[in-house]
Design an enzyme around this catalytic site. Sequence first.
Site, PDB file in Angstrom:
ATOM      1  N   LEU A  47      -0.033  -2.724  -5.320  1.00  0.00           N
ATOM      2  CA  LEU A  47      -0.914  -1.849  -6.407  1.00  0.00           C
ATOM      3  C   LEU A  47      -0.162  -1.383  -7.404  1.00  0.00           C
ATOM      4  O   LEU A  47       1.045  -1.219  -6.886  1.00  0.00           O
ATOM      5  CB  LEU A  47      -1.077  -0.560  -5.354  1.00  0.00           C
ATOM      6  N   ASP A  48      -0.500  -1.226  -8.321  1.00  0.00           N
ATOM      7  CA  ASP A  48       0.136  -0.804  -9.541  1.00  0.00           C
ATOM      8  C   ASP A  48       0.805   0.462  -9.431  1.00  0.00           C
ATOM      9  O   ASP A  48       0.282   1.220  -8.445  1.00  0.00           O
ATOM     10  CB  ASP A  48      -0.679  -0.990 -10.995  1.00  0.00           C
ATOM     11  N   PRO A  49       1.940   0.808  -9.954  1.00  0.00           N
ATOM     12  CA  PRO A  49       2.824   2.045 -10.055  1.00  0.00           C
ATOM     13  C   PRO A  49       1.572   3.318 -10.089  1.00  0.00           C
ATOM     14  O   PRO A  49       1.574   4.320  -9.631  1.00  0.00           O
ATOM     15  CB  PRO A  49       3.771   2.082 -10.978  1.00  0.00           C
TER      16      PRO A  49
END
EC number: 5.4.99.25
Length: 320
Positions: A47-49
């Site tokens: 998951l992206d930041p």
Amino acid sequence: MSESSTGAGLGPGIVVIDKPSGMTSHDVVARCRRIFCTRRVGHAGTLDPMATGVLVLGVDRATKILGLLAGASKEYVATIRLGQTTSTEDAEGELLQCVSARHVTDEAIATAIGRLRGDIKQVPSAVSAIKVDGRRAYRLVREGHVVELQARPVRIDRFEVLAVRPGPEVGLADVIDLDVEVECSSGTYIRALARDLGDAFGVGGHLTSLRRTRVGRFELDQAWSLEDLAELPRLSRTLDETCLLMFPRRDLTVSEVEATSNGRPISSAGIDGIYAASDADGRVIALLRDEGPRTKSVVVLHPVFVRVSIGRGIVGVIEA
């Protein structure tokens, strides 16, 4: 409770995390390695930041099945902003272009989204973890290189608009925010859907928020925060429970258990795809698939243990 001493003795299993915004998936793994007192922790899909929501972790031997979990379908809720293009296709990137989206109607949005459902070819986001000549695409982009990725087949099972709103910020009266819900195959980039939807109207688009609500059979209502786990380390499901949840079950005889735990093939079961081969106690010995009249091991989860003499009459048990 101290994170350095609370996680021992839980055994292998799956932990479903509600990832907070601002942390990388690797940050979450590193924190859980301390909580569970083991280096053997991994995740089943980045998951992206900026994104929040379901991040599935494997602990101990459960890391062996993370590749199978990573290929499961996923669900998201997101907000897409039409009228602005950014360098990363999400809110963390540099604003590159603003084009009025005032002319975009609800009917046009519904038509454009309809074209993005089903089996499609999607060009992944250039700011992704896909490797180009051995290097991550996002690193090349950050260094100023132009990255062109090939379109890949993905499936969008559901892409629904929950709400259409004008941009809320001062000076953004010409942008449109779409709250959407997406159910898709593994490998789909929601940022790319935002980009492609904006491109369909010639106004650009990017994500302003993203929350993953499901990975395979694991949903947000099963997830714990990192603070919860630091206070009381626990598994969402044991390794055996996870395998029996995800795959059909085949009960093995005693002789089949011995063969399977040693990685030897046994007679096929006539079950499509991967299945969980378990002993009389419900312990999943291996994940198997049929290949003709015999089985093939996908992963052996409980390998055979052998007794060995280690001197002075002491006998030890090791994993063969």
